[in-house]
Design a protein around this motif. Structure first.
Motif, PDB file in Angstrom:
ATOM      1  N   LEU A 106     -14.376 -11.490 -15.384  1.00 49.33           N
ATOM      2  CA  LEU A 106     -14.640 -12.738 -14.666  1.00 49.33           C
ATOM      3  C   LEU A 106     -14.214 -13.895 -15.561  1.00 49.33           C
ATOM      4  N   LEU A 107     -13.400 -14.787 -14.996  1.00 53.52           N
ATOM      5  CA  LEU A 107     -12.941 -15.938 -15.790  1.00 53.52           C
ATOM      6  C   LEU A 107     -13.161 -17.236 -15.017  1.00 53.52           C
ATOM      7  N   ASP A 108     -13.519 -18.295 -15.780  1.00 56.82           N
ATOM      8  CA  ASP A 108     -13.488 -19.655 -15.235  1.00 56.82           C
ATOM      9  C   ASP A 108     -12.062 -20.150 -15.415  1.00 56.82           C
ATOM     10  N   SER A 214      -9.203 -22.586  -6.323  1.00 55.31           N
ATOM     11  CA  SER A 214     -10.133 -21.590  -6.867  1.00 55.31           C
ATOM     12  C   SER A 214     -10.640 -22.021  -8.243  1.00 55.31           C
ATOM     13  N   LYS A 215     -11.930 -21.810  -8.476  1.00 55.97           N
ATOM     14  CA  LYS A 215     -12.538 -22.215  -9.756  1.00 55.97           C
ATOM     15  C   LYS A 215     -12.748 -21.015 -10.678  1.00 55.97           C
ATOM     16  N   ARG A 216     -13.101 -19.902 -10.069  1.00 54.93           N
ATOM     17  CA  ARG A 216     -13.367 -18.709 -10.872  1.00 54.93           C
ATOM     18  C   ARG A 216     -12.640 -17.523 -10.246  1.00 54.93           C
ATOM     19  N   VAL A 217     -12.142 -16.617 -11.100  1.00 51.83           N
ATOM     20  CA  VAL A 217     -11.483 -15.422 -10.557  1.00 51.83           C
ATOM     21  C   VAL A 217     -12.128 -14.154 -11.094  1.00 51.83           C
ATOM     22  N   LEU A 218     -12.166 -13.156 -10.226  1.00 50.85           N
ATOM     23  CA  LEU A 218     -12.611 -11.832 -10.627  1.00 50.85           C
ATOM     24  C   LEU A 218     -11.365 -10.945 -10.637  1.00 50.85           C
ATOM     25  N   LEU A 219     -11.060 -10.353 -11.792  1.00 47.82           N
ATOM     26  CA  LEU A 219      -9.852  -9.540 -11.901  1.00 47.82           C
ATOM     27  C   LEU A 219     -10.170  -8.088 -11.543  1.00 47.82           C
ATOM     28  N   GLU A 220      -9.187  -7.441 -10.933  1.00 48.40           N
ATOM     29  CA  GLU A 220      -9.324  -6.025 -10.626  1.00 48.40           C
ATOM     30  C   GLU A 220      -8.128  -5.288 -11.231  1.00 48.40           C
ATOM     31  N   SER A 221      -8.424  -4.257 -12.004  1.00 51.43           N
ATOM     32  CA  SER A 221      -7.353  -3.401 -12.523  1.00 51.43           C
ATOM     33  C   SER A 221      -7.916  -1.992 -12.528  1.00 51.43           C
ATOM     34  N   ARG A 265      -3.107 -13.852 -20.118  1.00 47.48           N
ATOM     35  CA  ARG A 265      -2.141 -14.795 -19.537  1.00 47.48           C
ATOM     36  C   ARG A 265      -2.871 -16.005 -18.942  1.00 47.48           C
ATOM     37  N   LEU A 266      -3.987 -15.739 -18.265  1.00 46.08           N
ATOM     38  CA  LEU A 266      -4.716 -16.868 -17.658  1.00 46.08           C
ATOM     39  C   LEU A 266      -5.280 -17.781 -18.742  1.00 46.08           C
ATOM     40  N   GLN A 267      -5.729 -17.164 -19.825  1.00 46.47           N
ATOM     41  CA  GLN A 267      -6.223 -17.982 -20.931  1.00 46.47           C
ATOM     42  C   GLN A 267      -5.086 -18.821 -21.511  1.00 46.47           C
ATOM     43  N   ALA A 268      -3.925 -18.185 -21.666  1.00 43.68           N
ATOM     44  CA  ALA A 268      -2.812 -18.885 -22.309  1.00 43.68           C
ATOM     45  C   ALA A 268      -2.177 -19.910 -21.378  1.00 43.68           C
ATOM     46  N   TRP A 269      -2.025 -19.570 -20.114  1.00 42.57           N
ATOM     47  CA  TRP A 269      -1.272 -20.453 -19.208  1.00 42.57           C
ATOM     48  C   TRP A 269      -2.103 -21.628 -18.692  1.00 42.57           C
ATOM     49  N   GLU A 270      -3.402 -21.377 -18.467  1.00 41.72           N
ATOM     50  CA  GLU A 270      -4.161 -22.499 -17.892  1.00 41.72           C
ATOM     51  C   GLU A 270      -5.536 -22.679 -18.532  1.00 41.72           C
ATOM     52  N   GLY A 271      -5.655 -22.129 -19.723  1.00 46.18           N
ATOM     53  CA  GLY A 271      -6.891 -22.361 -20.458  1.00 46.18           C
ATOM     54  C   GLY A 271      -8.130 -21.777 -19.803  1.00 46.18           C
ATOM     55  N   ALA A 272      -7.970 -20.655 -19.110  1.00 44.61           N
ATOM     56  CA  ALA A 272      -9.115 -20.009 -18.481  1.00 44.61           C
ATOM     57  C   ALA A 272     -10.080 -19.506 -19.549  1.00 44.61           C
ATOM     58  N   VAL A 273     -11.352 -19.432 -19.177  1.00 42.82           N
ATOM     59  CA  VAL A 273     -12.386 -19.009 -20.134  1.00 42.82           C
ATOM     60  C   VAL A 273     -13.017 -17.714 -19.632  1.00 42.82           C
ATOM     61  N   LEU A 274     -12.993 -16.719 -20.512  1.00 45.40           N
ATOM     62  CA  LEU A 274     -13.536 -15.409 -20.146  1.00 45.40           C
ATOM     63  C   LEU A 274     -15.050 -15.464 -20.104  1.00 45.40           C
ATOM     64  N   LYS A 275     -15.635 -15.034 -18.993  1.00 44.49           N
ATOM     65  CA  LYS A 275     -17.092 -15.001 -18.902  1.00 44.49           C
ATOM     66  C   LYS A 275     -17.623 -13.600 -19.177  1.00 44.49           C
TER      67      LYS A 275
END
Lengths: 644, 357
Positions: A106-108, A214-221, A265-275
């Protein structure tokens, strides 16, 4: 699959020294033929053909892995910093064995920054347009680069726990392509507490997709059972990049790795924060080892291979290999679902060495060859004889329209011969007879200006039975137009039914089927091959003595009614001659028919030729005259009279 | 000749005699001319004889000589012309029974075998010396023979109704999509006798069906030739040796083969087989798209599951199988631009492309 040259080189740096032609040849020699190469701007894109068993090769990394093994070179390290996994932030429940593991995070979203230019260009070379939503574009990029499909949900659209489960009948889902899908119990879905939010491994749901807001994303892999994904994709007619890869077998070990790469990538490209990041389920256990015996390997290779060399080759492919006496204990890598038998591993050894190195030898002849079958020889001989008799062999489609079939299908129900999924009505019935097809070919030839059309085809005719359609090999003949008139000795005349009957008799048909006139002047005849004599077992038949005394022929010109039956007349004269002359009587046959206004009205003249020959003497004119009189009397009994 | 005593009309007739003689084109005309000049009654000669009878005595001698002169001239002329005409008649009669040998003779009828059948027959001939016989199977097959027995997974797309024709009333029956089900049939049939036979080797030419629309390179019906060998210790080298021989026999001694790894569920290992382009000899041309090689066969070692399915022990027996697309090869060899020509059956095409053995 599309491979961008530079992206491939990123995975395998040694390729920088290799030209595109050499690269294409190397790929082909590994089993990945290159169908096309296209250069656009500064990108070179190869269209590579990947066989259905090689789901692992459906990415740049996967292709580079095989090339690295062949070239004995190192892959570039994967820039992968494993995320610290922790406790689940909310429940992710796996309710089906079709999904053994599900990595998530989960990332902001930072909301500032976007997809890098070079990724946009890469996606474009893959035939895909960047959405400029980092979560979507990064997932797409990872799929092409590393082969593992991932998905991002807008977390704020989800309600409660995430569950991977079988859909319930009646549930629906609007997928990302905007189509409302009716789900069945055979659809594996990702669901939240309200219902399905994605078709597992196939496509995400529209309601939970990531948008610019979108404010927060839940990743699925995750990893999904290939058979389940294939069936779903087929049922919904939905062949997505994801279903293509899951359907051919993804690498379960890549599930957490792809999630980590996506998050990074999300952290690097748009400064997303891992929750938080966590794994539901567990990675599948390591595959069981398979024993590849040296004997099997050598048999398949056609030469004795060094087990050490074989071990080295398999190790380069990612296998774990140990040498045990005369065998290798091989454990396949997690991405190679296609390797399960020792033959599979033997093939890998040969493939990496190069199929060109396989030696060439004819196999020993172990047993006696079997003879060519009588049915094959018969069909082949009939074809040759007919070709030499001036007929052209045709090949026509086995299915025709019900309308064309019906006139030839008396007592042969079309329903039992009808295809459930034909190309069209005109190709829907397996034909009861080859004649309608021959007729169509004949008419086309006539339209093309042919003076004479002579066709034949050998093939199965179909008959409906309670067990299903039965095939019977038949030969069909068609003859139309003018015979002769092509040289100074042969007069032109229209083809007659008798011409076709003669051909059938020449083939050995004792009682040929009647000649049909399919259309004015279009004469045709069809008979089962079984009605024709087969090749005799005996090379030369048993000797039958023949007479060396001269044969005597007598011609008898008879006036008969125009509707006189020839069969009846011949039968009567034959009977009389057999009784009178016994074995000396050889044959009787009509050699000329004369019809002219000079003859009495309603009459015609038949010239019968009688043939006599004795085994032991020369016949006298008197005895022959007597027999001829007997024949004449028999004919007169049927109303014939001697023509003056 | 003194014609002063001859009546003017006869003298005139005499002057016309030479040209009348020349104009008599046949013996009938000559006989008519003869009657006119020297016939017993009503002829010029007869008229002159009557004249002689009534002529004054002193003229008789002179007139008689003149008449004789005329009669002789006519008779000789007629006789000479008769000889001439008789000779001409004889010559014509003799010529009438002779034909100029350059006249086009009657030719025996010439049909043709279909080029696809010829190619299949040729393949049988090529493999016969290696001990292959011919096996035939029905076009109507079961899923068991067409798919299951060939290790084709249950959910393989080829099984779908988008690729395979199924019968309406007998949904388990289909039109075979390849000649490979003949492998299953033959293996099952011969499995009980395999020890006694010492192996299996056969060729299976035949028609197959796939749900393709008709276009210049596709047809819903086409032909394949399947080949299979089962024996002891059979490896990829045997496949290579066999196909190498066959391609040389088919295309000539320059026909090298090349194997590339590929995948078919019923073989392991599997290979695509290329042959050195028979048209350019490998230099590169339109047919081989400049590569010097053309793909011609799919092949491989028989998958152990295929042997097991048929009841043959894969730990003892091994084998290879190969399949050739007949149309594709025929098009390649002949450079026929459109597949549909093979099914159109124009007699001119058949004669030119198939012909006679």
């Amino acid at each position: 699959m599309l491979i961008e040259r530079r992206a491939l080189q990123v995975e395998l740096p040694v390729l920088s020294g290799m030209g595109t032609v050499e690269l294409s040849e190397t790929l082909a020699s590994l089993g990945f033929p290159v169908d096309a190469v296209e250069s656009k701007d500064d990108q070179t894109v190869l269209e590579v053909d990947i066989t259905a068993n090689r789901g692992d090769a459906l990415s740049h990394r996967g292709m580079a892995r095989d090339l690295a093994a062949r070239l004995n070179s190192e892959l570039a390290p994967l820039f992968h910093v494993p995320l610290q996994e922790g406790a689940a932030l909310f429940p992710v429940r796996l309710e089906s064995e079709a999904c053994p593991c599900y990595a998530t995070a989960l990332l902001d979203l930072g909301g500032h920054g976007s997809t890098p230019k070079e990724v946009v260009a890469f996606l474009s070379s893959m035939g895909s347009t960047a959405k400029h939503l980092p979560a979507v574009d990064a997932s797409n990029e990872l799929l092409h680069r590393y082969g593992h499909p991932t998905h991002a949900f807008d977390f704020d659209t989800l309600q409660g726990a995430v569950i991977v489960r079988w859909a319930k009948a009646g549930e629906t889902l609007r997928t990302l392509d905007g189509v409302d899908r009716k789900l069945t119990g055979e659809d594996l879905v990702i669901a939240d507490e309200r219902g399905p939010i994605a078709l597992a491994g196939v496509m995400g749901g529209d309601a939970t997709k990531v948008t610019a807001g979108s404010k927060r994303v839940l990743l699925e892999s995750a990893y999904f059972d290939p058979r389940v994904v294939r069936r779903m994709a087929h049922r919904h007619g939905l062949h997505s990049d994801a279903s293509h890869r899951f359907g051919r077998g993804a690498d379960p070990a890549m599930a957490p790795v792809a999630r980590d790469l996506l998050a990074a990538r999300l952290q690097a490209w748009e400064g997303a924060v891992l929750k938080g990041a966590w794994l539901a389920g567990a990675l599948p256990a390591a595959p069981q080892p398979v024993s590849l015996r040296g004997a099997t390997l050598n048999r398949i290779a056609g030469e004795t291979l060094d087990l050490g060399e074989a071990k080295a080759l398999l190790t380069r492919l990612g296998c774990q290999v140990e040498i045990r006496e005369n065998a290798l204990e091989v454990r396949r890598p997690s991405w190679r679902h296609d390797l399960s038998l020792e033959e599979d591993f033997a093939e890998e050894v040969l493939r990496l060495r190069g199929f060109d190195l396989i030696p060439s030898a004819l196999p020993p002849l172990e047993g006696s060859p079997l003879p060519l079958s009588a049915s094959y020889l018969q069909a082949r001989n009939v074809a040759r004889r007919l070709a030499h008799a001036g007929f052209h062999q045709t090949v026509t489609l086995g299915f025709i329209s019900p309308e064309a079939d019906a006139p030839f299908a008396e007592g042969n129900a079309a329903e039992g011969r009808t295809l459930g999924n034909p190309l069209g009505r005109e190709y829907s019935v397996m034909r009861a007879s080859l004649l309608p097809s021959l007729q169509a070919v004949a008419e086309a030839n006539v339209r093309q200006g042919a003076r004479e059309v002579k066709l034949f085809e050998i093939g199965p005719a179909y008959r409906s039975t309670s067990q299903g359609p039965q095939e019977e090999p038949v030969v069909a003949l068609l003859w139309a137009g003018q015979v002769g008139g092509e040289d100074f000795l042969t007069k032109a005349r229209p083809v007659q039914a008798a011409d076709l009957l003669g051909v059938a008799k020449d083939l050995g048909a004792a009682n040929p089927n009647p000649v049909k006139e399919l259309a004015p002047g279009l004469l045709a005849l069809e008979m089962p091959l079984a009605a024709l004599p087969q090749i005799e077992d005996r090379i030369i038949p048993r000797f039958a003595p023949f007479s060396r005394f001269p044969a005597v022929e007598r011609d008898l010109s008879l006036l008969v009614d125009l509707d006189q039956s020839y069969g009846a007349l011949v039968e009567a004269t034959e009977k009389a001659l057999r009784e009178a002359a016994g074995a000396v009587f050889q044959s009787v046959g009509c050699v000329d028919v004369f019809r002219h206004k000079s003859l009495p009205t309603g009459r015609q003249a038949w010239l019968l030729r009688l043939r006599f020959q004795a085994m032991d003497r020369t016949l006298t004119s008197e005895e022959v005259d007597g027999w001829v009189r007997q024949a004449l009397e028999a004919a007169q009994g049927l109303g014939a009279e001697l023509r003056a | 000749m003194d014609l002063t005593l001859i009546p003017a009309d006869v003298a005139k007739a005499h002057q016309a005699f030479a040209s009348a003689l020349a104009a008599a084109a046949d013996l009938d005309a000559l006989m008519r001319l003869k009657g006119e000049y020297v016939g017993r009654e009503g002829s010029h000669a007869a008229g002159l004889m009557d004249l002689l009878k009534t002529a004054p005595k002193e003229q008789k001698r002179e007139l008689g000589a003149a008449i004789n002169g005329l009669k002789n001239a006519w008779e000789e002329g007629l006789k000479a012309r008769q000889v001439e005409l008789e000779a001409a008649k004889k010559r014509a009669a003799s010529l009438a029974s002779q034909w100029d040998p350059d006249l086009p003779p009657p030719l025996p009828a010439r049909g043709a075998q279909h080029p696809l059948n010829r190619l299949m027959d040729r393949l049988v001939d090529v493999f016969r010396p290696l001990g292959y016989h011919v096996e035939e199977g029905p076009e109507t097959e079961t899923e068991a023979h067409n798919f299951d027995g060939l290790n084709i997974p249950e959910d393989h797309p080829a099984r779908g109704s988008a690729d395979t024709f199924y019968f309406q009333e007998h949904s388990g029956q289909l039109l075979r999509t390849h000649t490979s089900p003949v492998q299953v049939r033959v293996l099952k049939r011969l499995a009980p006798r395999i020890q006694e036979l010492g192996g299996i080797r056969f060729l299976a030419p035949g028609r197959v069906y796939r749900k393709d629309e008709i276009d210049p390179t596709h047809s819903p019906m086409f032909h394949q030739v399947e080949g299979m060998l089962v024996g002891h210790g059979i490896g990829m080298h045997h496949l290579k040796g066999t196909l190498s021989y066959a391609m040389k026999a088919l295309f000539g001694p320059g026909a090298e083969v090349r194997f590339r790894p590929s995948y078919f569920p019923f073989v392991e290992p599997g290979a695509e087989v290329d042959v050195r382009c028979p048209l350019c000899g490998g230099a590169g041309c339109r047919v081989c798209k400049g590569s010097g090689w053309v793909e011609i066969l799919g092949a491989g070692l028989v998958h152990p599951n295929v042997l097991s399915y048929a009841g043959i022990d894969p730990t003892e027996w091994s084998g290879f199988a190969f399949g050739m697309g007949v149309e594709r090869t025929a098009m390649m060899v002949s450079q026929t631009p459109d597949l549909r020509l093979f099914f159109e059956n124009d007699q001119r095409f058949l004669k030119a492309m198939g012909g006679l053995d």
